[in-house]
Design an enzyme around this catalytic site. Sequence first.
Site, PDB file in Angstrom:
ATOM      1  N   GLY A  55      -9.530  -7.778   8.201  1.00 36.05           N
ATOM      2  CA  GLY A  55     -10.895  -6.889   9.005  1.00 36.05           C
ATOM      3  C   GLY A  55     -10.841  -6.900  10.115  1.00 36.05           C
ATOM      4  CB  CYS A  82      -4.835 -10.968   9.673  1.00 40.48           C
ATOM      5  SG  CYS A  82      -5.852 -10.742  11.609  1.00 40.48           S
ATOM      6  CE1 TYR A  83     -13.959 -11.097  10.381  1.00 42.70           C
ATOM      7  CE2 TYR A  83     -13.921 -11.211   8.061  1.00 42.70           C
ATOM      8  CZ  TYR A  83     -14.323 -11.138   9.496  1.00 42.70           C
ATOM      9  OH  TYR A  83     -16.066 -11.819   9.748  1.00 42.70           O
ATOM     10  CG  HIS A 169      -1.434  -8.499   8.297  1.00 40.23           C
ATOM     11  ND1 HIS A 169      -2.559  -8.514   7.227  1.00 40.23           N
ATOM     12  CD2 HIS A 169      -1.444  -8.843   9.761  1.00 40.23           C
ATOM     13  CE1 HIS A 169      -3.522  -8.023   8.142  1.00 40.23           C
ATOM     14  NE2 HIS A 169      -3.103  -8.564   9.583  1.00 40.23           N
ATOM     15  CD  GLU A 171      -0.577  -8.814   4.563  1.00 37.18           C
ATOM     16  OE1 GLU A 171      -2.088  -7.895   4.763  1.00 37.18           O
ATOM     17  OE2 GLU A 171      -1.220  -9.206   4.703  1.00 37.18           O
ATOM     18  CG  ASP A 227      -0.822   9.548 -11.432  1.00 40.16           C
ATOM     19  OD1 ASP A 227      -0.479   8.534 -10.783  1.00 40.16           O
ATOM     20  OD2 ASP A 227      -1.900   9.826 -10.390  1.00 40.16           O
ATOM     21  CE  LYS A 370       1.004   8.532  -7.855  1.00 39.14           C
ATOM     22  NZ  LYS A 370       0.740   9.416  -8.182  1.00 39.14           N
TER      23      LYS A 370
END
Length: 514
Positions: A55, A82-83, A169, A171, A227, A370
Amino acid sequence: MTRETVIVIDFGGQYNQLVARRVRECNVYCEIYSYKTDIEKIKEMNPKGIILTGGPNSCYEPDSPSYTKELFELGIPVLGLCYGAQLMMHLLGGKVITPEVGEYGKTEITYSKNGVLFQGLPEKSVCWMSHFDRISEVAPGFEVTAFTADCPIAATQNVEKKLYAIQFHPEVLHTENGTEMIKNFVRGVCGCAGDWKMDTFVEESIRTIREKVGDGKVLLALSGGVDSSVAAGLLSRAIGKQLTCVFVDHGLLRKNEGDEVEAVFGEGGIFDLNFIRVNAQERYYKKLAGVTEPEQKRKIIGEEFIRIFEEEAKKIGAVDFLAQGTIYPDVVESGLGGESAVIKSHHNVGGLPDFVDFKEIIEPLRDLFKDEVRKAGLELGIPEYLVFRQPFPGPGLGVRIVGEVTAEKVRIVQDADYIYREEIANAGLDRSIGQYFAALTNMRSVGVMGDERTYDYAVALRAVNTVDFMTADAAEIPFEVLQKVMSRIINEVKGVNRVFYDLTSKPPGTIELE
């Protein structure tokens, strides 16, 4: 559906969706919730693990996003990123400071052999840092498990209480072995079995849809995009002819797309359903005449969709459910999940006008990203060329034409886009680029063709690489490919005398031009 779940608590970080996707890549189901979510709701969900996102704030400021300390006393494994890592330390008795130097970008890092999340990884590696504040003292009971040159506490853990904090991070793709770290948390520490798979999802969804619909009738808005196509396939497998798909050809589709959609879903296609094609091109062009503001165009296109559905529903008779191809990023980006700001309105999220007469909405793909939608499509037997079709916005070319939409402008962008996609495929780049398309700018300029003066439009070529469609970077297309596309467009598309390549990333731009 009952499934083991890991919860992501969002503190406003830009990577919230990416964290959830990385967890799902470990075959573990994951959902995003705001830090404002009450602790009692978290308890009711009984998650196998909790991840706190990054954040933009300083956790020690009194008005910064926070959470109750009770979260760390539930016995549920918690991973702070992180945050989220700084907040964990701050709440549990550690110390967070603002140093003179922050850390941004790729950074060399050293991992401790004791680091539970780093088991099986090299001792030294590269991580992605993006922080100004940092942890200066760990909370009681924690040990340091990683450090960098400018960040002596890059990771810390309390194994007994199953609490883990990472300053960088894992991710993002820039962090080497980042997915392995998340896997070590969700599969190792949390003990998740990893049974979130598309074949299971498809089977459970079909069963759930049948139970919910019973002998009712379902109306689905079918655009022909990935979709709505996968939603149609899923519903068709579940309820067959109880499903009616209304395909509204609003005249804002890609070249030949209307006929391609009808070939797959209409009579003689691969699905057992009722298919209705509504050719509404002129109706849309009249509604959009003189309209230049992007949000107004989106709203007009979306509202006209709903009005047409209502008209078709009345022709069909009683319709019990409206089905939509809403996917998880739609929900999050529209401000209905997590803490992300509303970037733009989505035509299939956030409720319907009061005059639409349906008992309930069915959104069978609402929980999927997706890439998961595509996997589900393949499970359902939908052809690859449809499953891997380029993403296309609900308002269609209406948001790829800057300014007023006219039939002539639609023709120009359809032809230019067709050439662009064809040459990208010819160059073997169609699977390596995240999204690419041609758009029509509102700029006209002087040119010369055949020794004569022209005053025509400029086409913008867009190509981006993205993991989550929340952030994106311009793709590096070989210059000779761009040159060939430019030459073909100018020579074959009447009304164009310039071709640009859009280098803008997201942020600050969006992927679409409007």
